[in-house]
Design a protein around this motif. Structure first.
Motif, short mmCIF file in Angstrom:
data_model
loop_
_atom_site.label_atom_id
_atom_site.label_comp_id
_atom_site.label_asym_id
_atom_site.label_seq_id
_atom_site.Cartn_x
_atom_site.Cartn_y
_atom_site.Cartn_z
N ASP A 368 -4.62 6.81 7.17
CA ASP A 368 -3.25 7.26 7.42
C ASP A 368 -2.55 6.15 8.20
O ASP A 368 -2.77 5.96 9.40
N THR A 369 -1.72 5.37 7.51
CA THR A 369 -1.11 4.19 8.12
C THR A 369 -0.01 4.54 9.12
O THR A 369 0.43 3.65 9.86
N ASP A 370 0.44 5.77 9.13
CA ASP A 370 1.39 6.18 10.17
C ASP A 370 0.64 6.50 11.46
O ASP A 370 1.09 6.15 12.56
N GLN A 371 -0.50 7.16 11.31
CA GLN A 371 -1.29 7.51 12.49
C GLN A 371 -1.91 6.27 13.10
O GLN A 371 -1.92 6.10 14.33
N PHE A 372 -2.45 5.38 12.26
CA PHE A 372 -3.07 4.15 12.74
C PHE A 372 -2.08 3.00 12.52
O PHE A 372 -2.12 2.31 11.50
N SER A 373 -1.19 2.85 13.47
CA SER A 373 -0.15 1.82 13.38
C SER A 373 -0.05 1.08 14.71
O SER A 373 -0.04 1.72 15.78
N LEU A 505 -8.26 -2.00 10.05
CA LEU A 505 -7.28 -2.86 9.37
C LEU A 505 -5.86 -2.34 9.58
O LEU A 505 -4.93 -3.12 9.83
N ALA A 506 -5.70 -1.01 9.48
CA ALA A 506 -4.36 -0.42 9.64
C ALA A 506 -3.82 -0.63 11.05
O ALA A 506 -2.60 -0.66 11.25
N SER A 507 -4.72 -0.79 12.02
CA SER A 507 -4.29 -0.96 13.41
C SER A 507 -3.77 -2.37 13.69
O SER A 507 -3.36 -2.66 14.82
N GLY A 508 -3.80 -3.23 12.68
CA GLY A 508 -3.24 -4.57 12.85
C GLY A 508 -4.07 -5.46 13.75
O GLY A 508 -3.53 -6.30 14.47
N ARG A 509 -5.38 -5.27 13.71
CA ARG A 509 -6.28 -6.09 14.51
C ARG A 509 -7.28 -6.77 13.58
O ARG A 509 -7.70 -6.20 12.57
N PRO A 510 -7.69 -8.00 13.90
CA PRO A 510 -8.67 -8.68 13.04
C PRO A 510 -10.02 -7.98 13.09
O PRO A 510 -10.41 -7.45 14.13
N ASP A 584 -1.15 -2.12 1.02
CA ASP A 584 -1.09 -2.42 -0.42
C ASP A 584 -2.14 -1.65 -1.23
O ASP A 584 -1.89 -1.32 -2.39
N ARG A 585 -3.30 -1.35 -0.61
CA ARG A 585 -4.41 -0.85 -1.44
C ARG A 585 -5.13 0.39 -0.92
O ARG A 585 -5.70 1.14 -1.71
N TYR A 586 -5.15 0.60 0.38
CA TYR A 586 -6.14 1.53 0.91
C TYR A 586 -5.54 2.67 1.73
O TYR A 586 -6.11 3.07 2.76
N THR A 587 -4.44 3.24 1.30
CA THR A 587 -3.93 4.44 1.96
C THR A 587 -4.56 5.66 1.30
O THR A 587 -5.10 5.59 0.18
N TRP A 588 -4.49 6.79 1.97
CA TRP A 588 -5.00 8.02 1.36
C TRP A 588 -4.17 8.40 0.14
O TRP A 588 -4.67 9.07 -0.76
N ASN A 589 -2.93 7.95 0.10
CA ASN A 589 -2.10 8.22 -1.08
C ASN A 589 -2.68 7.52 -2.30
O ASN A 589 -2.70 8.06 -3.41
N HIS A 590 -3.16 6.27 -2.11
CA HIS A 590 -3.84 5.57 -3.21
C HIS A 590 -5.08 6.34 -3.66
O HIS A 590 -5.33 6.50 -4.86
N HIS A 591 -5.85 6.79 -2.69
CA HIS A 591 -7.11 7.49 -2.98
C HIS A 591 -6.85 8.78 -3.75
O HIS A 591 -7.50 9.05 -4.77
#
Length: 992
Positions: A368-373, A505-510, A584-591
């Motif tokens: 969830d890219t909104d939750q993990f932002s 990855l969604a948290s914007g950290r390496p 680009d690839r790995y949101t739950w919406n893609h899944h």
């Protein structure tokens, strides 16, 4: 009192924790009471829980009782039997024992936990209710719970028996076709019996899929025995709690089968029917989705995250009822209209278990890219969280999040921390690195021990379990995130799709991740730590969201962390790349989108396949060379195209390179054992029936004279001429053919049908005892591949004779070589080329010696095995094709030569006249002079050669691999029908 001491390290790990409010390095230090060397507390307050509890939960209980408390997490215990567990609890001494009931779903755990608590020497015992009120209990309450457990265990035994029988019936029933699918409504079945679990990948996955379905405008009826965690508040989501059985019993597996029945009843009571589909997360012993799918005529989607039996054998304790668990899994996979999994490794496993590839959706987990932002939290919130753990604002925080499972590699991370502390403590202080371990589980104690040194502990925080909702803030408060997963212990491929990887990855950290399975695939744009060198680019290249390291290499892990700590610009750029990657690839919406597309495909499959497909297991173990390999090359792709057949091929690992390339629609299974005649016979009889049972095969086809006797509805292909024994003189070979005859007889005895490749083969097989099975024979001639075609008109044939066949005694090459010796004087320049593998080494050596003795080294050439394209050229250019064999059931080279328009001189025995018809000059293969006369006749008569060439081309049209495949498929389907009729007759006779 005895202290567990070394035994705690060697035998047990009980997940003991201390708590006394929020301090830096929570979970590190014990507070109050005495300890022994192992760190086990002798006298303090204990909280007994089935699963780890969160930091906040412990804090509230500690405030409630105004004293420190240490949890004992039963699910993290690994012991040598229940006696070891009892001994451990008996070794504890406590002021007070508290039993945690997180929510109503954990109520069934009370009786066994109360019994365990009575083993502890304690002054007081309390139950902590969901509202944190305390209820005292004593021995009488625990004994009453024990009596309920005994009564429930009896019910558990009966339930197991009923489930075994019910699963047997379901495994023998076909899947119902998917009806008209409506995807706007989902019946979500979370059937796990994890009572009181508060965090983990399963929680994130469930929440993500539910949110993804809701975002697409769907309605969800959610059924679960667990209290919902992290699910959204939405009017389209209806939560239906499933009340588990009142008492948890031992053995623990009984609970899952009891839960299955309660789950089915609960859904049946709460579901009003209608269109939609069922989504079930596969769990131990639960096949509720299958029953409900068939009851309400709804499509079933099964979420598969790996076999429960495999997970138990490799990451936990082996299942006592493993066969029953596998039966439940196989039932779910057999009846699922769609199986959703998170990696291609699991997809391959599913295909190997008999699931059609078209019914599998393989798509990684999501986030969830909104939750993990990274933009969700303010600097103040981040600073407050760091202060909570005593971490400074300017520290570089390196974080691991996980349930401390054996696969997570938390101890590898701990090892790397210990390594850098020992080797570069000054640098560590200068760079202000701090290492955070978030979570709880079976390996936490190991990590605590590895990081307990005086120099290390100041740089490490072990938070324990945190609320699922707090995870995003912890990741945002970090600078580097690690995913140090390890290889599977049995050497199998890593099949996981870690949800934490995508949250990182969604948290914007390496991310520093193991180059392992899907982790390496997701991070494929990232450099390996060894590639960075001494002068790296200032900024991470596009697509690089972190650094890859080898699994279980603590040195590489620390090198990657050090690099990111030293290179701020590179680290921050990698974090931005990581965020773009998941968007680009790995949101739950893609899944979820992939799942819904798969449902449409399943609907289309069932719309086309009105009749159930026959699942065919093709035994290719004997097809290694010559005609057997030709048969595989041509028949497999054609049978795979039959919509009525689901084709599975079994071969040895060594045969893979010999298989045809165009095997779309064929599921290939390989066996790996040391080669040898007897090994092959034994493994064929054991492994093929096992494989047939595992994939649910309806019929087994063995294109050899014999096959696995216990395989279902056996069909054999009699392609070996048993009369070869009459031309053999070697005792060992005579013994071999005697065994072939015995194997053929036994195989026909149990087979449903048998195929012969010619009328000759049928008539020959009808002699002796085998003649008893004449009504089972169907003649299906071989075909000829389209690559065998006539030469161009201007191409002149050359002055050589050609013979094609693997080298066996029945191929009669000795008489052909003798004939060549007789022709040498009258036809100088004439040569003989023999193409074929020297299968019979002794016979091959005899031929070479004979060529030398007859002084034909310049006239006879042994070409060995020849690839098809070169073989076509030989057929097209030879002056005459010679087929001198004494015994053949068909003769593939004869038909290939005809298709290439070669003038043919051929034996007049066995099947040759039937196959060649009027397109050959025949001779007596046992008479050298007859062979010479036939060859001379063709050499001297060009008009006859041309006439035979024309007839050969016409005759070849009678042999077609598509017709062979069609007739073979019909025989195989007939065998299935005969098998069903026999089974019905057996059942009927059993009633009388």
């Amino acid at each position: 009192m005895e202290c567990p001491g070394a035994a705690a390290e060697r035998i047990l790990f009980f997940g003991l924790r201390s708590f006394n409010g929020p301090w830096p390095g929570y979970g590190r230090h014990f507070h109050g009471g005495s300890t022994c060397k192992s760190g086990v507390k002798k006298s303090m307050n204990y909280l007994i829980t089935q699963y780890p509890v969160t930091h906040d939960y412990l804090e509230r209980i500690s405030e409630k009782i105004s004293e420190p408390i240490e949890p004992v997490v039963v699910s993290t215990i690994t012991a040598r039997g229940y006696l070891s567990i009892f001994k451990f609890f008996r070794s504890l001494k406590s002021n007070a024992i508290f039993i945690s009931v997180i929510d109503s779903s954990a109520q069934p755990l009370l009786p066994p936990l109360q019994i365990l608590s009575m083993l502890v020497r304690a002054r007081q015992r309390y139950i902590v209710d969901p509202g944190f009120s305390l209820r005292p209990f004593g021995l009488s309450t625990a004994l009453l719970g024990g009596l309920r457990m005994v009564a429930s265990t009896v019910d558990g035994v009966l339930t197991v028996v009923r489930n075994w029988l019910r699963l047997g019936r379901l495994l023998n029933s076909p899947r119902k076709p998917a009806p008209d699918i409506g995807t706007s409504r989902t019946l979500y079945l979370k059937t796990n019996l994890w009572l009181g679990v508060q965090a983990g990948g399963s929680v994130a996955h469930t929440s993500g899929v539910v949110k993804g379905l809701l975002e697409r405008g769907g309605e969800i009826e959610f059924f679960s025995a667990e209290a919902p965690i992290a699910l959204p508040e939405n009017d389209a989501l209806k939560i239906n709690p499933v009340r588990p059985q009142s008492t948890y019993i031992i053995p623990r597996e009984f609970n899952h089968y009891r839960h299955n029945g309660r789950f089915i009843n609960a859904v049946s009571s709460g579901f009003g029917g209608g269109k939609g589909f069922i989504y079930q997360r596969l769990s131990l012993g639960n096949y509720a989705g299958v029953v409900l799918s068939r009851r309400y005529n709804l499509p079933l989607v099964i979420e598969y995250n790996g076999s429960e039996a495999w997970l138990a054998n490799n990451w936990g304790a082996p299942l006592a009822l493993e066969k029953l668990a596998m039966r439940a899994e196989n039932t779910c996979l057999r009846h699922a209209h769609l199986v959703v999994t998170v990696s291609d490794v699991l997809k391959d496993e599913l295909v190997g278990r008999g699931v059609e590839p078209e019914r599998i959706v393989s798509y990684p987990n999501g986030v969830d890219t909104d939750q993990f932002s990274p933009d969700r939290f303010t600097e103040k919130e981040v600073a407050t969280l760091r202060a909570r753990y005593g971490i400074s604002k300017d520290s570089i925080v390196v974080t691991f999040v996980g349930t401390f499972g054996p696969w997570h590699g938390a101890e590898v991370f701990a090892q790397s921390v210990a390594k850098i502390t020992a080797e570069n403590l000054t640098w560590l202080k200068t760079r202000k690195l701090h290492f955070m371990f978030i979570g709880d589980g079976i390996r936490r104690r190991i990590v605590e021990d590895m990081t307990a040194g005086e120099d290390i502990r100041r740089f490490v925080t072990i938070t324990g379990l945190i609320d699922q909702e707090e995870t995003p803030l912890h990741l945002t408060a970090s600078d580097i995130l690690v995913s140090p997963h390890v290889r599977n212990p049995d050497g199998s491929l890593f099949f996981g799709s870690p949800t934490k990887l995508f949250e990182y990855l969604a948290s914007g950290r390496p991310v520093v991740g193991s180059d392992l399975g899907q982790i390496g695939e997701v991070l494929e744009g990232c450099p390996h730590v060894g590639e960075l060198g001494g002068n790296p680019e200032k900024s991470a290249p596009d697509g690089a969201g972190g650094i890859l390291v080898q699994p279980e290499e603590a040195g590489e892990l620390m090198a990657a962390i050090s690099f990111l700590a030293e290179n701020t610009d590179w680290r921050q750029a990698a974090g931005r790349n990581a965020r773009r990657l998941v968007l680009d690839r790995y949101t739950w919406n893609h899944h979820v989108g992939a799942i819904l597309e798969g449902l449409k495909r399943a609907e289309a499959l069932d719309a086309v396949a009105v009749k159930p497909r026959v699942r065919l297991l093709f035994n290719g173990l004997h097809s290694k060379s010559g005609g057997g390999l030709t048969y595989l090359d041509n028949i497999l792709p054609l049978m795979a195209g039959d919509n009525g057949i689901d084709l599975h091929l079994c071969v040895h690992e060594d045969q893979m390179e010999s298989l045809p390339e165009n095997l779309d629609g064929v599921t290939v299974h390989t066996l790996d054992f040391a080669q040898g005649f007897w090994r092959l016979q034994i493994r064929e009889q054991i492994d093929i029936p096992r494989l047939a049972k595992r994939i649910g095969a309806d019929v087994t086809f063995s294109p050899a004279n014999y096959g696995p006797l216990l395989a279902p509805n056996l069909v054999v292909l009699l392609r070996n001429a048993l009369s070869v024994a009459f031309v053999e003189r070697r005792l060992v070979k005579l013994g071999y053919w005697a065994l072939v005859y015995l194997g053929t007889f036994l195989s026909l005895l149990v087979s449903r049908k048998a195929i012969t490749v010619s009328e000759y083969a049928k008539n020959a097989a009808s002699g002796g005892l085998i003649g008893l099975f004449g009504n089972r024979f169907t003649v299906v001639p071989h075909g000829v591949s389209e690559v065998f075609s006539p030469p161009e008109k201007n191409l002149k044939r050359e002055n050589f004779l050609l013979a094609v066949s693997d080298l066996y005694v029945q191929k009669n090459f000795k008489n052909l070589i003798s004939a060549m010796a007789n022709l040498k004087a009258d036809y100088p320049g004439l040569t003989l080329k023999i193409a074929g593998n020297p299968i019979d080494e002794d016979y091959f050596q005899d031929l070479k010696q004979m060529i030398s003795e007859e002084r034909l080294d310049g006239e006879v050439e042994l070409l060995g095995g020849v690839p098809p394209r070169k073989l076509v050229t030989l057929y097209q250019r030879c002056g005459i094709f010679i087929f001198p064999s004494t015994v053949e059931t068909f003769g593939n080279p004869l038909v290939e030569a005809m298709a290439c328009g070669a003038p043919i001189a051929c034996s007049n025995t066995a099947s040759m006249p039937e196959v060649a018809g009027d397109a050959a000059e025949f001779f007596d293969p046992s008479n050298v002079e007859s062979i010479v006369v036939a060859i001379e006749c063709l050499l001297e008569n060009q008009e006859l050669r041309q006439d035979l060439s024309r007839k050969a081309l016409e005759r070849a049209k009678a042999f077609s691999w598509p017709r062979t495949a069609e007739k073979t498929s019909a025989v195989i389907k007939e065998a299935v029908v005969l098998g069903k009729q026999q089974a019905k007759a057996n059942r009927t006779s059993g009633l009388h």
